[in-house]
Design a protein around this motif. Structure first.
Motif, short mmCIF file in Angstrom:
data_model
loop_
_atom_site.label_atom_id
_atom_site.label_comp_id
_atom_site.label_asym_id
_atom_site.label_seq_id
_atom_site.Cartn_x
_atom_site.Cartn_y
_atom_site.Cartn_z
N PHE A 136 -27.98 -43.86 65.43
CA PHE A 136 -26.85 -44.55 66.09
C PHE A 136 -26.31 -45.60 65.14
CE2 PHE A 136 -29.56 -42.84 69.33
CZ PHE A 136 -28.70 -42.39 70.33
N ARG A 137 -25.06 -45.47 64.71
CA ARG A 137 -24.47 -46.49 63.86
C ARG A 137 -22.99 -46.62 64.18
NH1 ARG A 137 -26.31 -42.18 60.95
NH2 ARG A 137 -28.24 -43.32 60.68
N HIS A 138 -22.38 -47.66 63.62
CA HIS A 138 -20.98 -47.93 63.96
C HIS A 138 -20.05 -46.91 63.32
CE1 HIS A 138 -17.40 -49.93 65.19
NE2 HIS A 138 -17.04 -50.23 63.96
N ILE A 139 -20.18 -46.75 62.00
CA ILE A 139 -19.26 -45.85 61.30
C ILE A 139 -20.01 -44.60 60.87
CG2 ILE A 139 -17.69 -45.62 59.32
CD1 ILE A 139 -17.27 -48.61 59.37
N ALA A 140 -19.38 -43.46 61.09
CA ALA A 140 -20.01 -42.19 60.76
C ALA A 140 -20.36 -42.14 59.28
CB ALA A 140 -19.08 -41.04 61.12
N GLY A 141 -21.53 -41.56 58.96
CA GLY A 141 -21.97 -41.47 57.57
C GLY A 141 -22.53 -40.09 57.27
N ASP A 142 -23.48 -40.05 56.32
CA ASP A 142 -24.01 -38.76 55.87
C ASP A 142 -25.29 -38.38 56.61
OD1 ASP A 142 -21.99 -38.79 54.03
OD2 ASP A 142 -23.23 -39.78 52.51
N ARG A 143 -25.92 -39.38 57.25
CA ARG A 143 -27.25 -39.09 57.81
C ARG A 143 -27.11 -38.54 59.22
NH1 ARG A 143 -29.35 -44.73 57.22
NH2 ARG A 143 -27.11 -45.05 57.31
N VAL A 144 -26.97 -37.25 59.29
CA VAL A 144 -26.78 -36.61 60.58
C VAL A 144 -28.11 -36.04 61.06
CG1 VAL A 144 -24.36 -36.14 60.18
CG2 VAL A 144 -26.06 -34.47 59.44
N PRO A 145 -28.28 -35.71 62.33
CA PRO A 145 -27.32 -35.91 63.43
C PRO A 145 -27.19 -37.38 63.82
CG PRO A 145 -29.41 -35.07 64.26
CD PRO A 145 -29.54 -35.08 62.77
N GLU A 146 -25.99 -37.76 64.15
CA GLU A 146 -25.78 -39.17 64.46
C GLU A 146 -24.70 -39.33 65.52
OE1 GLU A 146 -24.05 -41.27 61.13
OE2 GLU A 146 -22.16 -40.21 61.41
N ILE A 147 -24.70 -40.52 66.10
CA ILE A 147 -23.68 -40.89 67.09
C ILE A 147 -23.03 -42.19 66.60
CG2 ILE A 147 -23.30 -41.61 69.48
CD1 ILE A 147 -25.63 -39.72 70.23
N SER A 148 -21.71 -42.18 66.51
CA SER A 148 -21.02 -43.34 65.95
C SER A 148 -19.76 -43.65 66.76
CB SER A 148 -20.65 -43.07 64.49
OG SER A 148 -19.75 -41.98 64.42
#
Lengths: 236, 814
Positions: A136-148
């Motif tokens: 879970f982070r504010h801005i989407a990045g490379d470390r998926v799977p993620e929620i932004s």
């Protein structure tokens, strides 16, 4: 509460019509981009003097979602305050509402690009959080799977001659990008460039509203191959 | 009392002109504090307005600005400048004349502020901007006269209210300022006079000889007009023939979209290649200027146009006016006819082309009204308070003021003469603090009062005020540009809503060309010149006129006749067919038809109560249908009828139309509908709550714009007594809602409802399907359609909806 299911990395999540994301298995509720104090910031900077009720409205909607889902954890995915100085504009009544919501719950403020995350509003502050397989982070990045969050996606659909515009969740196999939760927060068109580059083929959007529903994200059409000279009109 | 000096008499003589009696009158009454001249076009109206100025300035010695000329159109200012320069040059008068509009260069603007000309020609918006500068008292130091041209057109909208408030400011700066209004023929001259003069000054009215009655007829064609449609395509051969037989023809349309289609079709049939141009407000300025230049040079035989050419522009030898589509207002028809034939004392010639059979009826009624001199009009309401809020901001940008002085000044404006001190103070409070019940961030308020003087908290706030000046709403237009030509001239503009419905590859008409939509880039619609499909019709923010109630009554009386020998055969048959298939509306009964069409249930209510009331009926009935679970989707209203469509049929309209229920529904309804939101958005921008969207700021990536809808909902929820909601209600009641007329309609028909269930669309209802201005109903039907569309899109994309495996959890929202 009406919702629409999203599966990410094998986890069953529920996108709520309000713009919050519920993960029942982990008793987690995620909201993004509350932008509390936005109207106050605009007034302070000499801009529009908007109705000063959006902080209250945003918190009341969050309170309703918490009441309906009763989560053990809450993650605010950044830009919870509209800017560093916005904290000063949050009144005692609003702070009381936040206190009551935090009571007995693990509350995480993720830092955003507009704010360093509120340090004296209870809860914990973190740059990011990980729960199960999901980041879970504010801005989407490379470390998926993620929620932004951050991009505030907004969908537009033509429905029998009229255009319906709604805040939306975007998701593909790797990520979910959350809609903005703040009452006055604007939106970025779902096909605009940073979003279009981030989302892979087969991406879907879940439109917020009374009955959240899922639609495929339109892809830019390939250029026409049947180029034919337009009938030129006499143009003076 | 001024006589015409010899120099002027000689000039008239060398021109071979005689001075018109009204021009002499204007000169004789030059010292009156206010004067209204009503004259037909071509009657030397402008010269009459300027003659006193020219005479006063002829001897030289005047320092600074003497006369301010204000017109609603930039083009008009430029045109008048041309016309004035001729006598000034020929008589060798020491007079400097300049225009100042949105198109004036920044260098020239600065110079004009430092050293104003004797005569400045401008628009209400440019004048408001001038008044917002700190040096306004110096700019207007020598001002002696103000001439308001086409005041009848300005009086119809908020631009006029803004102008009149500006005049009250000017009058405070220059107490001896004399006001002159120039007007075309209007229904109520004393109302215009009271509107112009400083309240409560008297304002004498001078009438020029109206000239011979116009030569006006309905077109005769071989082909019958269609049952419905607005384009007038059937009449193109006949119109081309008229163009051929006249020197210069103006072909007027009621909407820009119709002008585009007609121009397109006209060129497909223009085998001789007659030079014909197109001119409307959505075209890029460069293109409009090319057409204007060609017109002045006499290179064009015809121009297809809309209201942008409607006001007194004197462009050469127009000898025929063609009006396509019903002239919704008799008054407007008369004014358009005045456009033709600028030779005084020769009858104006006009041909009316009804676009469909309903309009044939309307045209026949309108022509009868013109012959009887029966002009129509609607009384003006009190001055709009959103414009007042903007005016207060403009005043404070120019310098500090006391509330007492500004209140006294504002109430010298006719439209604001009855403004109470309480109302004024509420507007001032709104400008200063936002006027919210919750005094949240008072330390950031915009205006502060120090020693009784209101002033900006932060002087930099003046810039924001100046950027937001104006009452014209064009926020929803997007520029259309050829791809790979981003620095080049735009082709024109389309409504944002229309742009959003385009899919890449679709084509539409723009400036007479078929263009192909490619993409939307930074709020610019990119197109190419490749047309591989039938073009769709672009929608533009429309000139939409309502037919007057007087005309409606004439039509209803006509319907009562056994037969209609005065109508063309096709239209006669159409009315007989309606009588056979359904019924014709009667004055003392209410006809309602219900029928399915293209998968939707339609209901048509022939109330003949005027557009405002029919619109309100649409809003009320759809609200009540929503409650009854009938899934209404939208409606459209004309002066005669309201057409509602939705997912479920209406089986019994009587309870929906019950007077008591309607009145109850009215209050609740008033709060939450699309028309109120649209009105709110306009008032929010005009009053300065939200910024006017300037072109540069409208990049997609920047979330700079606020959804006015969200602000409206927020205010209703947390601050229902807020000034802006009150203003919105007042403006909506003024413009769009007319409950009084609904009551009249209900009283007239007294529950005598004829509800006919029919299998298909009826002859009389067909034209309604092509009306512009459809109002969507955002209710349960939207949610149902959204869900259906989502399912369809997911299926088409080969994606499964997760609910297939695990059903969505629906629950009634609490």
């Amino acid at each position: 509460m009406n919702s629409c299911d999203i599966t990410l990395a094998g986890q069953s999540l529920r996108a709520l019509g309000s713009g919050a994301l519920h993960w029942p298995e982990k008793a987690l509720l995620v909201v993004s981009d509350l932008h509390l104090g936005k109207a106050e910031r605009l007034a302070r900077r000499g801009g529009a003097i908007l109705p000063p009720y959006e902080t209250r409205d945003t918190l009341l909607r969050l309170e309703a979602d918490i009441r309906a889902t009763d989560p053990a954890r809450i993650i605010c995915l950044g830009d919870s305050l509209d800017d560093d100085a916005a904290r000063a504009g949050i009144g005692p009544a609003e702070i009381e509402t936040i206190d009551a919501m935090q009571c007995g719950r693990d509350w995480i403020w993720i830092t955003g690009n507009h704010d360093p995350a509120p340090r004296d509003l209870g809860g914990r502050v973190a740059e990011e959080a990980v729960l199960g397989p999901l980041g879970f982070r504010h801005i989407a990045g490379d470390r998926v799977p993620e929620i932004s969050g951050h991009y505030h996606p907004k969908a537009r659909l033509a429905l029998g001659g009229r255009v319906v515009s709604r805040r939306c969740f975007l998701h593909d196999a790797n990520r979910i990008i959350m809609p903005a939760y703040g009452t006055y927060t604007g939106g970025l068109d779902w096909t605009a460039s940073p979003l279009a580059d981030l989302m892979h083929l087969g991406a879907c959007a879940v439109l917020t509203g009374q009955r959240p529903c899922k639609v495929p994200v339109p892809r830019p059409a390939p250029p026409s191959t049947t180029a034919r000279r337009a009938t030129r009109r006499h143009a003076v | 009392m001024t006589a015409l000096p010899p120099r002027f008499r000689d000039w008239f003589a060398t021109r071979g002109w005689t001075v018109h009696p009204h021009q002499v009158d204007m000169l004789e009454r030059a010292d009156d504090p206010a004067l209204l001249l009503i004259a037909p076009t071509g009657g030397g109206k402008t010269l009459a307005g300027f003659l006193p100025t020219l005479v006063e300035l002829a001897e030289g010695g005047h320092e600074g600005l003497h006369t301010l000329y204000v017109s609603p159109l930039k083009a008009l200012a430029a045109d008048i400048k041309r016309n004035l320069l001729a006598p000034v040059a020929e008589m060798g008068l020491p007079i400097r004349i300049e225009d100042r509009t949105g198109d004036t260069t920044p260098t020239q603007r600065r110079r004009q502020r430092a050293d104003p000309p004797h005569i400045l020609l401008t628009t209400p918006e440019s004048l408001a901007l001038l008044l917002s500068y700190e040096d306004a008292p110096r700019i207007f130091a020598g001002l002696s006269r103000v001439v308001v041209d086409e005041i009848h057109a300005l009086a119809e909208n908020k631009r006029g209210d803004q102008l009149m408030l500006a005049l009250s400011r000017l009058q405070a700066l220059r107490p001896g300022l004399r006001r002159v209004g120039l007007s075309a023929t209007v229904d109520d001259p004393p109302a215009i006079a009271a509107y112009l003069a400083r309240h409560p000054d008297p304002c004498p009215i001078l009438y020029a000889d109206p000239g011979p009655p116009p030569d006006i007829a309905m077109i005769e064609t071989d082909a019958a007009p269609p049952w419905s449609g607005g384009g007038g395509k059937y009449a193109i051969p006949a119109v081309l023939d008229l163009v051929r037989r006249h020197k210069t023809t103006l072909i007027f349309h009621n909407t820009r979209a119709q002008a585009e289609i007609f121009f397109h079709e006209l060129w497909l049939q223009n085998e001789e290649g007659l030079p014909i141009g197109i001119h409307h407000g959505s075209l890029a300025r460069e293109q409009r200027q090319r057409v204007e230049a060609a017109m002045i040079a006499g290179e064009l035989r015809a121009i297809v146009c809309t209201g942008t050419l409607d006001l007194g522009i004197d462009w050469g030898d127009v000898d025929l006016i063609v009006q396509i589509g019903a002239p919704k207002h008799v008054k407007r028809l008369v004014q358009r006819i005045g456009r033709a034939n600028h030779r005084y004392n020769a009858p104006s010639k006009a041909i009316v082309v009804p676009a469909n059979r309903f309009e044939v009826v309307e045209c026949v009624a309108a022509l009868a009204a013109v012959r009887e001199g029966d002009l129509d009009g609607t009384p003006r309401g009190p001055g709009p308070r959103d414009v007042l809020c903007q005016h207060i901001a403009i005043c404070v940008a120019s310098g500090p003021f006391t509330a007492d002085a500004l209140y006294d000044e504002v109430t010298t404006t006719g439209a604001y003469a009855d403004l109470t001190r309480g109302s004024f103070d509420a507007c001032l409070d709104f400008v200063a603090t936002g006027g919210y019940a919750l005094r949240a961030y008072d330390q950031w308020q915009r205006l502060v009062e120090r020693d009784g003087l209101w002033q900006l908290r932060d002087p930099r706030g003046a810039l924001r005020i100046r950027q937001n000046i104006g009452t014209i709403m064009d926020t929803d237009l997007l520029k259309v540009r050829l791809r790979h030509n981003r620095g080049g001239a735009p082709l024109g503009e389309v409504e944002e809503g229309f742009a959003a419905t385009l899919t890449p590859g679709e084509t539409f008409l723009m400036g007479g060309q078929v263009v192909r939509y490619e993409s939307l880039r930074e709020m610019v619609v990119e197109v190419t010149r490749r047309a591989d499909r039938e073009p769709r019709i672009a929608t533009y923010i429309g000139m939409k006129f309502g037919t007057s109630i007087q005309l409606s009554e004439r039509i209803l009386r006509m319907f009562g006749q056994e037969d209609w020998p005065e109508l063309p055969q096709a239209t006669r048959e159409w009315l007989h067919l309606q009588r056979a298939r359904s019924k014709l509306p009667e004055p003392d009964r209410l006809l309602i038809e219900s029928f399915p069409h293209e998968g939707r249930e339609h209901t048509c209510i022939y109330g003949f109560a005027g557009r405002n009331a029919m619109q309100t009926i649409g809003l009320l009935l759809t609200a009540r249908m929503e409650e009854a679970g009938l899934h209404p989707m939208g409606f459209v209203a004309t002066d005669y009828a309201t057409l509602i469509w939705g997912l479920d049929p209406i089986t019994d309209p009587a309870p929906l139309l019950d007077g008591e229920n309607l009145r109850d529904a009215f209050e609740t309804w008033l709060a939450g509908n699309a028309v109120m939101k649209r009105t709110f958005k306009q008032s929010a921008v005009i009053s300065g709550l939200i910024d006017r969207q300037t072109r540069g700021a409208r990049k997609t990536g920047k979330q700079a714009t606020f959804s006015a809808d969200i602000l409206y909902d927020t205010l209703r929820k947390y601050d229902p007594g807020h000034l802006l909601l009150d203003i919105t209600k007042e403006e909506a009641l003024k413009g769009l809602v007319d409950f009084g007329r609904i009551e009249d309609m209900l009283a007239r028909t007294r529950g005598r409802i004829d509800h006919l269930r029919l299998k298909r669309i009826t002859p009389l209802s067909a034209p309604l399907f092509l009306e512009a201005g459809r109002v969507p109903v955002d209710g349960a039907a939207t949610e149902r359609l959204l869900a259906e569309e989502a399912e369809r899109l997911m299926g088409a994309a080969g994606l499964s909806i997760d609910t297939a495996a695990e059903p969505r959890r629906w629950r009634v929202p609490t």
